[in-house]
Design an enzyme around this catalytic site. Structure first.
Site, PDB file in Angstrom:
ATOM      1  N   ASN A 161     -52.549 -15.202  35.829  1.00  0.00           N
ATOM      2  CA  ASN A 161     -52.772 -16.139  36.934  1.00  0.00           C
ATOM      3  C   ASN A 161     -51.660 -17.170  36.904  1.00  0.00           C
ATOM      4  O   ASN A 161     -51.691 -18.119  36.121  1.00  0.00           O
ATOM      5  CB  ASN A 161     -54.163 -16.777  36.790  1.00  0.00           C
ATOM      6  N   SER A 193     -50.818 -18.815  39.689  1.00  0.00           N
ATOM      7  CA  SER A 193     -50.839 -19.209  41.099  1.00  0.00           C
ATOM      8  C   SER A 193     -52.016 -20.039  41.576  1.00  0.00           C
ATOM      9  O   SER A 193     -52.072 -20.394  42.749  1.00  0.00           O
ATOM     10  CB  SER A 193     -50.774 -17.922  41.935  1.00  0.00           C
ATOM     11  N   CYS A 194     -52.960 -20.388  40.714  1.00  0.00           N
ATOM     12  CA  CYS A 194     -54.094 -21.183  41.181  1.00  0.00           C
ATOM     13  C   CYS A 194     -53.590 -22.541  41.667  1.00  0.00           C
ATOM     14  O   CYS A 194     -52.926 -23.257  40.920  1.00  0.00           O
ATOM     15  CB  CYS A 194     -55.108 -21.366  40.062  1.00  0.00           C
TER      16      CYS A 194
END
Lengths: 413, 408
Positions: free
Chosen positions: A136, A138-139
């Protein structure tokens, strides 16, 4: 009932069907993932597991939705970060899911704050039985700038962290991209150089969805304030498709897990045709539940049947060659609208839109309440086709522009 | 049977469901609904405002030409006017324009909007005789033009047929009172229990006011000779007024016969059912193919279980035994009941007003009877619906304004 093989091979892993929960509130614990598997999802991307030292502390409330007329959830805003359960609990859930569902795909989403975190988390999730890792990167609503989309916008950092994950695990690995960037290709390339095997796209788009007009605060309101956070759902599908196309044209045969507003089999087919091999879903599950997968799978089977395709994989990327730069499009001809007077119900919407939004080519017969197209003025933009509520207007006569060569009948319109 | 007479029968839209209905609207160019509203309420415009979430703007549009917007929303036979031309019919069924209008006017009331405004006083005052819908609209229009308005009403309260004729489940008391309060706030003065031609003469009004507007409704029931002097017989007008004044608390037998096939007959039949009368039989002169009542009213009566027999004419009546013959086929029908309600039309009571009335309408076109006297409402030419009363009220007010030197 139709039964076609929806299975796909993706990064060396066999998926009984391409539909997966995306790393999000919908795959937050064992019970949820179990129910999703039982409902027929092919895989689960378990909600992002973070390092032990990073504590998750969520706000209440944490969602908002964009509506249009009476349609809810046109788009959806989410402020939730990564999994709030302890690392031990998450790893235990992974173990239990893999033990009970050995033939379903289990993907562990992870997120660290530094190279050591990434390496360690990769090691731990492989040990717990995950089939694949998704990073992840990209949160957009993390409370740390060393995490989430701030990292995903920095190719160097992405490359470094991908390499760190590869040091901790030999599992196939996806890097999940942020759309809060102009060009995703350099970041994706950096990830591949760092060791990623494929790309997941897109994560949510930074957004403000609604404001409270009486109190001048964004929604949702958390003690009088709000924050920019991730936007998802049907409204983001066009943005997701665009990024996927750009990735596929920038990096040949790039393996992609497609994400962004999928709620019907048609949405799913679009992602597949543009190059996604697996698909990930959250918002439509939050609105309607895991059961949405039933119609996605069945609808996709019927679509394969109609297309004469026996392997879903054969559809992957079929549309990529048909999206080309604007400067390469054939600009030699015009397609005039054709009006079916029988179907027309005389609302005049085509007339209004053509006048106010196009080229004043629709002539309105007030007595008959029927439109007529003036070919002298019509440029063939087809705004009228789009606004007609009964599809009484279709693509009609094709003519070459003055001075242009070519056979109008040969044009694929 | 749990429906209550005092509770509105039709369920209204919520802020969510009204959007669903507004979303169905095609937002036509030169909207046929707008062209079809006699009062100029402009549904095409106010539905568009709802669609773009401007509920306050929608209320302003409704009130621009219609001071009785909340009443029309409920009682207008929309299928004969705005909904008749609705383009959506080409797809499935027309937009529920009345329903959307009701939502908007309810919103207007809930948010305390006061859209109607009085204009700067011009020093002239007009007397209006009667306080039915046409009188009320005329009063609002005249006040907007700066005229003083005094209304002379024979009854104890204002509203005319709106108060004494239309049942509460169609037009709740609160809605009527709210509309009246808005008109009263404009500075319209009311003199109740004052019958012109009896308590005060028309000549006196002409003397005292710049103009006199006669808004006399058809408030007197017609009687058929067969049913005269029969104590089981009551007129629809009397029955509906009695029920309304008592908010439904009246005694009724278990078998009632209604004669008539217009909206009034439907109102009577439906009211009887709501008040718990077991057997309500409505015998109608017209056949269903030529029915007079609005679809909504007919459907409402049928849904409550009223037995409707079409195409029969009464030929004999002895106390509670009524015999009918079919108009076209050889068929006879005898019904024995405890009560008979006649809904066979109404007439104007206008003695002492020196009006050239033929079949309850003035003979002349337009609204002006003489230099100072004007007419509106049921006695003026045109339909006898509330929406037409509104149209005539505004037009009569404009005619007065013009005759007094104002510009139209």
């Amino acid at each position: 009932m139709i039964n076609k093989d929806l299975s796909v091979e993706f990064l060396g892993v066999h998926f009984e069907n391409p539909f997966c929960l995306s790393s999000s509130p919908v795959g937050n614990c064992y019970d949820m993932c179990k129910k999703a598997y039982d409902c027929g999802w092919g895989g689960v991307v378990f909600k992002t597991i973070g390092p032990k030292h990073f504590l998750i502390d969520e706000v209440s409330p944490r969602f908002d939705a964009l509506t249009k007329e009476a349609t809810p959830f046109v788009g959806f805003k989410n402020m939730e970060q990564i999994a709030e359960h302890s690392l031990e609990e998450n790893l235990a859930d992974l173990r239990r899911l893999k033990a009970e569902y050995p033939h379903k795909v289990l993907i562990a989403s992870i997120m660290g704050t530094n190279e050591e975190d990434w390496t360690e988390l990769a090691r731990l999730v492989e040990e717990a039985g995950a089939d694949m890792i998704e990073m992840n990167l990209s949160c957009p609503q993390m409370t740390s700038h060393a995490m989430g989309s701030d990292v995903g916008a920095n190719p160097e950092l992405c490359k470094k962290y991908c390499a760190a994950v590869k040091r901790g695990s030999k599992l196939p690995m996806l890097a999940k991209m942020t759309p809060n960037i102009t060009d995703m290709v350099p970041v994706a390339k950096a990830c591949l150089e760092g060791g990623a095997d494929g790309i997941a796209a897109i994560n949510t788009i930074k957004s403000i969805v609604n404001l409270d007009l009486q109190r001048y605060i964004g929604l949702p309101i958390i003690n009088g304030k709000s924050s920019i956070s991730g936007y998802s759902g049907k409204a983001v599908k066009p943005v997701a498709l665009r990024f996927i196309q750009q990735l596929r044209s920038g990096i040949k045969d790039l393996p992609i897990s497609g994400i962004g507003g999928i709620e019907t089999w048609e949405d799913a087919a679009e992602f597949i045709l543009l190059g996604a091999t697996t698909l990930q879903v959250t918002t439509s599950i939050m609105q309607y539940g895991y059961r949405v997968v039933e119609d996605m799978k069945n609808g996709l089977m019927h679509y394969m049947e109609e297309q004469g395709v026996d392997r879903l994989q054969d559809l992957v990327g079929r549309a990529n060659p048909n999206l080309i730069p604007a400067e390469e499009l054939d600009r030699d001809y015009i397609v005039y609208p054709k009006i079916d007077e029988e179907k027309c119900i005389g609302c005049g919407r085509c007339y209004i839109s053509c006048y106010d939004g196009a080229h004043q080519a629709m002539i309105w017969n007030e007595a008959k309440r029927r439109p007529d197209c003036d070919h002298e003025k019509c440029v063939g933009c087809h705004l009228c086709l789009l606004v007609c509520p009964v599809k009484a207007i279709s693509a009609g006569e094709v003519v070459m522009k003055p001075g242009r060569q070519g056979d109008p009948a040969s044009k694929v319109i | 049977m749990t429906r209550k007479y005092t509770e509105e029968l039709e369920r209204g839209y919520t802020a969510l469901t009204v959007m669903e209905e507004a979303q169905r609207c095609l937002l036509c160019h030169d909207a046929p609904c707008t062209q079809a509203c006699p009062a100029g309420t402009d549904p095409g415009r106010f539905i568009r405002s709802v669609r773009f979430r401007n509920f306050k703007g929608a209320a302003e549009t409704i009130r621009e030409n219609n001071a009785l917007g909340a009443i029309c929303a409920r009682v207008c036979p929309t299928e004969r006017y705005c909904q008749k031309g609705c383009s959506r019919c080409g797809i499935d069924k027309p937009i529920d324009i009345g329903g959307i209008q009701r939502f908007v006017t309810d919103f207007e009331a809930q948010t305390g909007m006061e859209i109607l405004k009085a204009g700067p006083e011009n020093g002239l005052t007009v007397a209006i005789v009667g306080s039915g819908p046409s009188a009320l609209q005329a009063a609002a229009t005249l006040r907007a033009l700066g005229y003083g308005v005094e209304i002379f009403e024979a009854q104890e309260k204002a509203g005319g047929y709106l108060r004494y004729g239309i049942p509460e489940y169609r037009l709740p008391e609160a809605v009527l009172e709210h509309e009246l309060s808005l008109i009263e706030k404009l500075g319209v003065k009311f003199q109740f229990k004052t019958k012109v031609g009896q308590d005060i003469s028309l000549a006196e009004l002409k003397e005292r006011y710049a103009a006199v507007l006669l808004a006399i409704g058809a408030s007197q029931a017609k009687m058929l000779d067969l049913f005269r002097d029969n104590d089981r017989v009551e007129s629809a007008v009397s029955f509906l007024a009695r029920v309304r004044q008592n908010h439904g608390q009246i005694d009724l037998p278990s078998n009632v016969l209604v004669i008539g096939g217009g909206d009034v007959a439907m109102d009577v039949s439906t009211t009887l059912k709501m008040l718990g009368v077991k057997n309500v039989t409505d015998v109608v002169y017209e056949e269903f193919c030529e029915f007079l009542a609005s679809e909504k009213e007919l459907r409402g009566a049928q849904e409550l279980g009223v037995t409707i027999i079409d195409g029969y004419v009464p030929t004999e009546c002895r106390e509670g035994v009524v015999t009918f013959k079919h108009r076209h086929i050889d068929s006879q029908l005898t019904i024995t009941v405890e009560k008979i309600i006649l809904a066979v039309g109404q007439q104007v009571e206008a003695a002492n007003l020196e009006l050239p009335l033929v079949k309850n309408e003035v003979e002349f076109e337009g609204y002006q009877a003489d230099t100072k006297v004007f007419v509106t409402g049921d006695i003026a030419h045109g339909d006898k619906t509330v929406v037409w009363a509104v149209k005539k009220g505004r037009e009569a007010a404009m005619a007065i304004h013009q005759s007094l030197g104002g510009k139209a």
